[in-house]
Write a protein that holds these residues in place. Structure first.
Motif, PDB file in Angstrom:
ATOM      1  N   ASP A 197      -2.221   8.973  17.340  1.00 28.30           N
ATOM      2  CA  ASP A 197      -2.865   9.782  16.292  1.00 28.30           C
ATOM      3  C   ASP A 197      -3.905   8.970  15.507  1.00 28.30           C
ATOM      4  O   ASP A 197      -4.856   9.532  14.960  1.00 28.30           O
ATOM      5  CB  ASP A 197      -1.825  10.315  15.297  1.00 28.30           C
ATOM      6  N   ARG A 198      -3.701   7.661  15.433  1.00 28.55           N
ATOM      7  CA  ARG A 198      -4.683   6.815  14.749  1.00 28.55           C
ATOM      8  C   ARG A 198      -5.724   6.265  15.728  1.00 28.55           C
ATOM      9  O   ARG A 198      -6.880   6.090  15.389  1.00 28.55           O
ATOM     10  CB  ARG A 198      -3.975   5.642  14.062  1.00 28.55           C
ATOM     11  N   HIS A 199      -5.271   5.986  16.966  1.00 31.51           N
ATOM     12  CA  HIS A 199      -6.146   5.304  17.926  1.00 31.51           C
ATOM     13  C   HIS A 199      -7.160   6.243  18.583  1.00 31.51           C
ATOM     14  O   HIS A 199      -8.347   5.902  18.688  1.00 31.51           O
ATOM     15  CB  HIS A 199      -5.270   4.631  18.997  1.00 31.51           C
ATOM     16  N   VAL A 200      -6.704   7.396  19.029  1.00 32.49           N
ATOM     17  CA  VAL A 200      -7.596   8.276  19.803  1.00 32.49           C
ATOM     18  C   VAL A 200      -8.835   8.707  18.992  1.00 32.49           C
ATOM     19  O   VAL A 200      -9.937   8.760  19.553  1.00 32.49           O
ATOM     20  CB  VAL A 200      -6.818   9.475  20.403  1.00 32.49           C
ATOM     21  N   PRO A 201      -8.710   8.977  17.683  1.00 33.65           N
ATOM     22  CA  PRO A 201      -9.921   9.323  16.929  1.00 33.65           C
ATOM     23  C   PRO A 201     -10.999   8.236  16.963  1.00 33.65           C
ATOM     24  O   PRO A 201     -12.194   8.546  16.906  1.00 33.65           O
ATOM     25  CB  PRO A 201      -9.388   9.526  15.492  1.00 33.65           C
ATOM     26  N   THR A 202     -10.600   6.964  17.110  1.00 27.94           N
ATOM     27  CA  THR A 202     -11.616   5.899  17.196  1.00 27.94           C
ATOM     28  C   THR A 202     -12.380   5.991  18.522  1.00 27.94           C
ATOM     29  O   THR A 202     -13.572   5.685  18.576  1.00 27.94           O
ATOM     30  CB  THR A 202     -10.985   4.489  17.059  1.00 27.94           C
ATOM     31  N   ILE A 203     -11.688   6.420  19.578  1.00 34.09           N
ATOM     32  CA  ILE A 203     -12.374   6.601  20.870  1.00 34.09           C
ATOM     33  C   ILE A 203     -13.325   7.793  20.787  1.00 34.09           C
ATOM     34  O   ILE A 203     -14.488   7.721  21.202  1.00 34.09           O
ATOM     35  CB  ILE A 203     -11.363   6.828  22.022  1.00 34.09           C
ATOM     36  N   ARG A 204     -12.822   8.894  20.213  1.00 37.26           N
ATOM     37  CA  ARG A 204     -13.659  10.099  20.063  1.00 37.26           C
ATOM     38  C   ARG A 204     -14.946   9.762  19.326  1.00 37.26           C
ATOM     39  O   ARG A 204     -16.043  10.167  19.726  1.00 37.26           O
ATOM     40  CB  ARG A 204     -12.917  11.162  19.244  1.00 37.26           C
ATOM     41  N   SER A 205     -14.810   9.032  18.251  1.00 39.17           N
ATOM     42  CA  SER A 205     -15.941   8.713  17.406  1.00 39.17           C
ATOM     43  C   SER A 205     -16.951   7.838  18.151  1.00 39.17           C
ATOM     44  O   SER A 205     -18.169   8.086  18.122  1.00 39.17           O
ATOM     45  CB  SER A 205     -15.392   8.030  16.144  1.00 39.17           C
ATOM     46  N   LEU A 206     -16.453   6.830  18.856  1.00 38.47           N
ATOM     47  CA  LEU A 206     -17.347   5.962  19.643  1.00 38.47           C
ATOM     48  C   LEU A 206     -18.075   6.764  20.714  1.00 38.47           C
ATOM     49  O   LEU A 206     -19.307   6.682  20.852  1.00 38.47           O
ATOM     50  CB  LEU A 206     -16.530   4.839  20.305  1.00 38.47           C
ATOM     51  N   TYR A 207     -17.319   7.553  21.469  1.00 45.31           N
ATOM     52  CA  TYR A 207     -17.915   8.283  22.591  1.00 45.31           C
ATOM     53  C   TYR A 207     -18.900   9.347  22.090  1.00 45.31           C
ATOM     54  O   TYR A 207     -19.913   9.630  22.740  1.00 45.31           O
ATOM     55  CB  TYR A 207     -16.832   8.922  23.470  1.00 45.31           C
TER      56      TYR A 207
END
Lengths: 400, 400
Positions: free
Chosen positions: A283-293
Motif C-alpha cells: 500500500d505504501r510501495h506501489v504508489p511510488t511505482i505508479r508515480s514514477l511510471y
C-alpha cells in the motif's frame, strides 16, 4: 560406434524456432543504446532494503524450513496474503504459487490444451503466452480488438470449440490498452453464455496512474475463469513469483502439473515476499511505482507529440509500462528497427505480438526504464529515423 | 447463463491422478511419527550462515541486477562454476540452469518425447521423473536391473525405437544402489552402438561415504548424453537450483523450452549460490554431509541387523540417502504401512517406483533425517510390525 546422431527430437521441438523477436532484438544489444524495447520494470522501484531485512529475518528465524523442500501448492502465509490482496472473495485453497506467471501459462497449457485445440487470444497479445502454450501445439486464433478490448462479435464467431480465451484486460502487453467496464460486462456475460472459459492475466493491474481499472473478469464469474497474478511488477521479477487463482474443479490438475514441473516454487523466495508484504507494505510501495511510471509516460507522450512526423499515431495508456504506436503508411517497423538502432534507439516491432495477420506498422515503446532525458533524446532520434525512411511523397506531375 | 461447466481438460490432464504415493503417505502425516519415508536432505546440513552473508552481499553490491529479469540460460558465473565443478571438459555454453533438476526433466520431456514415444527407465526408478515426463504422454518401459545397475541384455531387447534411457547411476533413488565401473563401460558402449541417448541424473553423486563412484556416463560420451545435476543435496533444495549439461545440438531447443516454461530461474538465487560456492566452499562443506549421512547409514544398517526377522533383506548403499529393503514372503509393503504407522514409524512402499511389474515386497528407507536414536526406535517398531503381520508358518502335519 555409430556416427549418426542418436537424438530424435519431439515434433514440438522440431517446430521450435528461435524467437523472431529475440533474433531481431539482438541488433539492439549495442552499448549505450536508448532502449524502449525491454519489457522490464524499472530497477529503481525494487525495494532492496526491505528485501535485505527480510532475507536476514527469514534465515535467522526460519532458515531450515526456508531452505528445505516444500509443498507444491506454495507457502501457506503467501497464499493467504494473495487471497487477502484480491478484491473479491478468494479461498487460499484456490491459490497456487508459481515460478513467475510465465509458469502459470505453462501449467494452464498442460491442463487445458490438447494438440490442435483451438485457443483464442487478443489481437495483438503477449508473445510469451503464445510461446508458453506452444509445446502443447494448440491452434492459436486471434480475436479482433479495438481500443476498448475484445470485439464481442468476432469472439462469438470464433468461440465454437475453443478451450479458452486468453485476455489481459489491464494496460495490456503490448498495447497498453485497458478494457472498458462496458466491454468487461459484455465479455463476461457472453463468455458464460458461450461456455467459454477465460484465462485472465493481470501482471500490470496495480500500475494505474489516475484511477484503478474496472473490476476483473474473474470477480464477475470465478467458476468460469483462471486468474493469473505476479509480484514481478510490484516488487521484483528476479524472485520469479506469480500465482494462479483457480476454480476448485481445476486446482487439483494444476497442482499435479505444478508438482511435475518443478516440485515447488523456491520456499525461500516465497517467505521473503510474504515477509516484505507484512504491515501493508504494498500500500505504501506501489504508489511510488505508479508515480514514477506516470511521469515517464507523460514525458514520452510529450516527446511523441513534439517530435513525430504527421501520420504517426500512438495511444495514451492509463497505466502499465507500454505505449503502442503506428508508423505512417508505407513504413514497416521491422525494417525501421536497424535504422533506428543506427541512431541509437530501439523498440519492439509490433508484428511479434500477433497470432496471425500482423499489422506491420505497429511498434511497442516501453516508457519505464529510460530516464526522462533519454526519452527525449530517444524519441527525437526515432522521429528522425521515421522521417528519413518515409517513402517519398508522390511527385505532382505539374512539377516536372 | 449456462450451468454446465465450461472447462474441457486436455487428455493428459484427464489421465492425471493424485500421486498414489502422495495418497499413501497421507497416513504418515501423524505428529511425532518417526519417518523414514521422506526424500528430504537433513536440514542440519544447510549452510544457513553462508547463505545469510551471501544474501546480504548480493543485495548490497548487485541488488538491482539480482532482482531484475535475466537470461534464460542462467547467470554466467554460475554456469562457469558448474562447468568448473564437473570432472570432464564442459563448456559453460553447454550448461543450462534450471529451477531444480525436476524442471530439467520437464524440459527434456518437452524436447525429446512425442505422444506414445517409448522411453526406458531403470527398474525401479525415480517416481518424479515418471511424473515429469507424463504430460508428454510417453510409453514408459522399465529395463531390468541387478545390484550393479542396468541389465544390458534386457536393454538391448527393449532399445529399438526408444527416445532415451533415463538412468541414475549413483546411490539411486529409490534403491540406493550404484552402477559398477564394468556396467558403466558396457552401458556406455552398447548405448552408443544402439544409437540410444542416455539421460543421466546425478543428484546424489557427491554424497559418497568411502570412495567416489566411477566416472559418469556422460564423461564417456558427451555427445550422446544429457547430464542433470542439482544443488539440492549439497547446499539446500529450497532455492530450487539444478542444471542440465547438453550437447550443443540439443541446447538451443532446451533453452527455448526453458524460456517458455518460466523465462529464467530466479537470478537472486543463482547469485546467492554462486557467491556461496566461491573459495571452494563445497570442498569443505560436502565432506560434513558425507560424514553425517555415513553415521546415519551405519546406525540404520546396525538396527536392521539387530531387529529384523528372518526373511527380511536389505542392501548397504555406498552413499546417498536411501536403503532398499524387501519384506519376507507373504508380506506386501503397502498393506504393512498402516500397521507400521500404528507403531509410529513410516516408510515408502517400493511399488510406487516401478514403471511396470512392481515388486510389492520392497520398501524405501531414508536414513538421513531421523536421528540415530529415532533410527533405533523406528527400526525396532518396524520389525515388530513385520513380525506381527507375517503370515503364520505352515503347521506341520505331525503336530496335529
Amino acid at each position: 560406434m555409430s556416427t549418426t546422431t542418436p537424438w530424435k527430437l519431439a515434433g514440438r521441438a522440431e517446430k521450435m524456432n528461435p524467437s523472431v523477436i529475440r533474433e531481431i532484438l539482438k541488433v539492439t544489444e549495442k552499448p549505450g543504446i536508448i532502449s524502449f524495447a525491454g519489457g522490464l520494470p524499472s530497477p529503481k522501484t525494487f525495494p532492496i532494503e526491505p528485501f535485505r531485512t527480510a532475507c536476514d529475518k527469514v534465515l535467522r528465524e526460519d532458515g531450515q524450513a526456508a531452505l528445505q523442500y516444500a509443498a507444491s501448492e506454495g507457502y501457506a502465509p503467501l497464499r493467504q496474503a494473495v487471497a487477502d490482496l484480491l478484491p473479491w472473495e478468494v479461498d487460499p485453497a484456490q491459490v497456487l504459487i508459481t515460478t513467475g506467471s510465465q509458469q502459470a501459462l505453462d501449467l494452464i497449457g498442460k491442463v487445458l490444451i490438447d494438440k490442435d485445440s483451438k485457443i483464442l487470444v487478443e489481437t495483438p497479445t503477449y508473445l510469451g503466452a503464445i510461446q508458453a502454450f506452444a509445446p502443447m501445439e494448440p491452434n492459436v486464433v486471434g480475436v479482433a480488438c479495438d481500443d476498448e478490448g475484445v470485439d464481442i462479435d468476432d469472439l462469438v464467431r470464433k468461440a465454437e470449440g475453443a478451450r479458452f480465451l486468453y485476455v489481459l484486460p489491464n494496460f495490456q502487453n503490448p498495447t497498453g490498452r485497458t478494457m472498458s467496464e462496458a466491454r468487461r460486462a459484455a465479455l463476461s456475460q457472453r463468455a458464460a453464455e458461450l461456455n467459454l472459459p477465460l484465462v485472465e492475466d493481470n501482471p500490470y493491474g496495480d500500475l494505474w496512474f489516475d484511477t484503478p481499472p474496472a473490476p476483473s473478469l474473474t470477480s464477475r464469474n470465478p467458476e468460469g475463469c483462471l486468474y493469473m497474478g505476479s509480484f514481478s511488477k510490484v516488487l521484483a521479477p528476479g524472485l520469479r513469483l506469480g500465482y494462479i487463482v483457480a476454480p476448485k474443479a481445476i486446482m487439483p490438475k494444476l497442482l499435479q502439473a505444478k508438482q511435475a514441473a518443478d516440485l515447488h516454487t523456491p520456499g525461500f523466495n516465497q517467505r521473503i515476499v510474504a515477509e516484505v508484504m507484512k504491515g501493508h507494505f504494498l500500500d505504501r510501495h506501489v504508489p511510488t511505482i505508479r508515480s514514477l511510471y506516470k511521469t515517464q509516460r507523460d514525458a514520452m507522450l510529450a516527446a511523441l507529440k513534439r517530435e513525430m512526423p504527421e501520420g504517426t499515431a500512438w495511444n495514451s495508456p492509463d497505466g502499465g509500462m507500454f505505449i503502442w504506436a503506428r508508423l505512417p503508411e508505407g513504413l514497416e517497423a521491422i525494417s525501421l528497427l536497424p535504422k533506428a538502432v543506427e541512431k541509437n534507439v530501439a523498440f519492439v516491432p509490433g508484428a511479434a505480438f500477433y497470432a496471425d495477420n500482423a499489422d506491420q506498422r505497429t511498434l511497442r515503446l516501453s516508457f519505464v526504464t529510460a530516464s526522462v532525458e533519454q526519452i527525449n533524446t530517444g524519441i527525437k532520434a526515432l522521429a528522425e529515423a521515421i522521417r528519413e525512411h518515409q517513402p517519398a511523397k508522390e511527385i505532382a506531375p505539374l512539377e516536372i
